[in-house]
Design an enzyme around this catalytic site. Structure first.
Site, mmCIF file in Angstrom:
data_model
loop_
_atom_site.group_PDB
_atom_site.id
_atom_site.type_symbol
_atom_site.label_atom_id
_atom_site.label_comp_id
_atom_site.label_asym_id
_atom_site.label_seq_id
_atom_site.Cartn_x
_atom_site.Cartn_y
_atom_site.Cartn_z
ATOM 1 N N HIS A 130 8.774 16.016 -8.541
ATOM 2 C CA HIS A 130 9.804 14.781 -8.869
ATOM 3 C C HIS A 130 8.958 13.431 -8.717
ATOM 4 C CE1 HIS A 130 13.129 12.116 -7.244
ATOM 5 N NE2 HIS A 130 13.133 12.105 -8.266
ATOM 6 N N GLU B 99 7.156 14.067 -5.207
ATOM 7 C CA GLU B 99 7.586 14.962 -4.305
ATOM 8 C C GLU B 99 7.520 16.458 -4.930
ATOM 9 O OE1 GLU B 99 11.600 13.172 -1.939
ATOM 10 O OE2 GLU B 99 11.858 13.706 -4.119
ATOM 11 N N ASN C 207 16.104 11.018 -1.319
ATOM 12 C CA ASN C 207 17.462 11.082 -1.810
ATOM 13 C C ASN C 207 18.603 11.444 -0.911
ATOM 14 O OD1 ASN C 207 17.506 9.378 -4.240
ATOM 15 N ND2 ASN C 207 17.213 11.275 -5.478
#
Length: 503
Positions: free
Chosen positions: A144, A156, A194
């Site tokens: 990510h 990530e 997130n």
């Protein structure tokens, strides 16, 4: 585990903005790069766009001509998936749709070599689910990147349920070789950033919904007192209210409607009304050439008290003692009792602790600051029962210390403190569940969303019991589970004392 050799090809499927950015990163790291897109001609257009970015780097003296020419010679478009047969790593950056991504990776599995890594750049979908249809899911990982990929260092590296540890380590080493800062993460809703970031938005929206303060004031307090780069209202206007709310809703649903992640009704109404932020001309704030930016609520000047009494240890706010003395305020210190700052009118100025002003006689709460010396604004919380003199003395005292003062409603936990406490709690819980290490979470939050401190760094600074005690008080006043401290946080702050039956 070693990184993928620079001589081997990296393929990027999905030639939009993110795919182009990832391709540029791989290209400048020294790999041959192929771009592919399902839309005919799109990959070739993307090659031109990446080449344009490389040329701009040369024009700005950030890349020399020879290196640029070498990189451009390694960049190409692939018209068909079959053209990716030699790739050692394929990174997907297509639409966030499970069916589309699973079909793509199923097709890729029959094309690329057996030792190739397959990676998704998804920000919200389950890596485990995407790999579920593969015959060899062990080589599937999440990578990510954060947008814009060439500029933001964080990646990530997400391991799904079936990801082979060696594949994850090879992906991690490759990101390091590309000059990125990778963090390891288990396949959890929202991954690290997130997932952990939800309270930064949710607590601000809750204070607003509770009529505690307006968006401009909350943003200003989090910036000028909490040390955050942007406030949540202005940040979600920049991201897009629809995008931010969709991530919040996805995480909430993935956690089976946990109250820790409950979306904001106020934000839902904003999305429903079409006020999506900067891109629509109006979000929390208005935009456009004639728009006037709302200003934070700032108290009028008040006369500062000449003397105060500091009772007990002010904890994270201990620096205020020295600041008051430097400002010419006479300070008498009493070791036992408190903690509070006694004002001449017999009112008390109390560090935020998750309780409310209305529970006490003539008490004004003040919010947590990243750095009380450097903070340029402080929030005060007072009930309607607080005397005018006490509130005026509290305002005047902080003004004498060079702070602008925002007086908000009688909100438990105030603004900065409840946000930081929730960040600490979610981090402790994530670490205990094996999502990521505390160090990786701190790194992710500082690099991914520009937090001034990582949650575990806040925890270490504030003390083992600070977040637990504040959330415990919040949970008593706002029952329902949202603020119930996690078992992991309880364990971190556990003490053998009379309160837990040990003498």
């Amino acid at each position: 585990m070693t990184a993928i050799e620079r001589s081997r090809t990296v393929a990027v499927v999905g030639a939009g903005t993110m795919g182009q950015g990832i391709a540029q990163v791989a290209l400048l790291a020294g790999h041959p790069v192929l771009l592919h897109d399902a839309l005919p001609g799109r990959a070739q257009e993307a090659v031109g766009a990446v080449a344009g970015r490389i040329e701009r780097l040369v024009a700005k003296d950030r890349l020399d001509r020879a290196a640029a020419d070498d990189a451009l010679g390694r960049l190409g478009a692939a018209a068909e998936l079959a053209d990716l047969a030699g790739a050692a790593l394929v990174i997907e950056a297509v639409v966030e749709d499970v069916a589309v991504k699973r079909a793509l990776f199923t097709a890729l599995e029959g094309v690329v070599p057996a030792d190739a890594l397959l990676a998704t750049n998804t920000s919200s979908l389950s890596v485990t689910e995407l790999a579920g249809a593969l015959a060899h899911p062990g080589r599937f990982v999440g990578l990510h990147f954060f947008n814009p990929a060439p500029l933001l260092p964080l990646v990530e590296v997400v391991s799904g349920f079936a990801t082979d540890p060696g594949a994850a380590e090879r992906a991690y080493a490759t990101m390091q070789a590309w000059g990125k800062v990778p963090v390891r993460c288990a396949d959890t809703p929202g991954f690290i950033v997130n997932r952990i970031a939800r309270p930064f938005y949710a607590e601000a929206f809750a204070v607003h919904e509770e009529q505690g303060a307006d968006p401009a004031t909350i943003d200003a307090v989090l910036r000028e007192c909490g040390g955050f780069r942007m406030g949540p209202f202005e940040l979600t206007d920049l991201i897009g209210q629809d995008v931010n709310e969709a991530v919040t809703r996805s995480v909430w649903e993935s956690f089976f409607h946990s109250p820790k992640f409950t979306p904001s009704l106020a934000q839902r109404r904003l999305v429903q009304s079409g006020r999506l932020g900067r891109k629509s001309g109006h979000g929390w704030y208005p935009y456009g050439p004639d728009a006037t930016a709302p200003q934070p609520r700032t108290a009028a000047p008040e006369e500062a008290p000449e003397k105060v009494t500091v009772v007990g240890d002010l904890g994270p706010a201990a620096a205020l003692v020295e600041l008051m003395q430097e400002a010419g305020v006479a300070v008498t210190e009493v070791e036992t009792g408190g903690p509070y700052i006694g004002l001449p009118g017999e009112g008390q100025l109390v560090p935020v602790d998750g309780r409310t002003s209305v529970e006490f006689t003539d008490v004004v709460y003040f919010d947590l600051a990243l750095d009380y010396r450097g903070a340029t604004r402080i929030a005060l919380s007072a009930s309607e029962d607080v005397s005018a003199r006490t509130l005026a003395e509290a305002v005047g005292l902080f003004q004498k210390l060079g702070k602008q003062v925002s007086v908000i409603g009688d909100v438990p936990g105030m603004i900065v403190a409840r946000t930081v406490a929730m960040l600490i709690d979610l981090t402790a819980d994530a670490v205990a569940r094996g999502v990521a290490t505390a160090e990786d979470i701190d790194t992710a939050m500082k690099l991914g969303v520009n937090y001034p401190l990582g949650p575990s760094e806040w925890h270490a600074r504030l003390g083992r019991d600070w977040a637990y005690d504040l959330l415990h008080h919040l949970d008593e006043r706002c029952p329902g589970g949202r603020y119930a401290p996690s078992l992991a946080l309880y364990r971190l702050g556990y003490r053998d004392d009379e309160e837990n039956g040990v003498s």
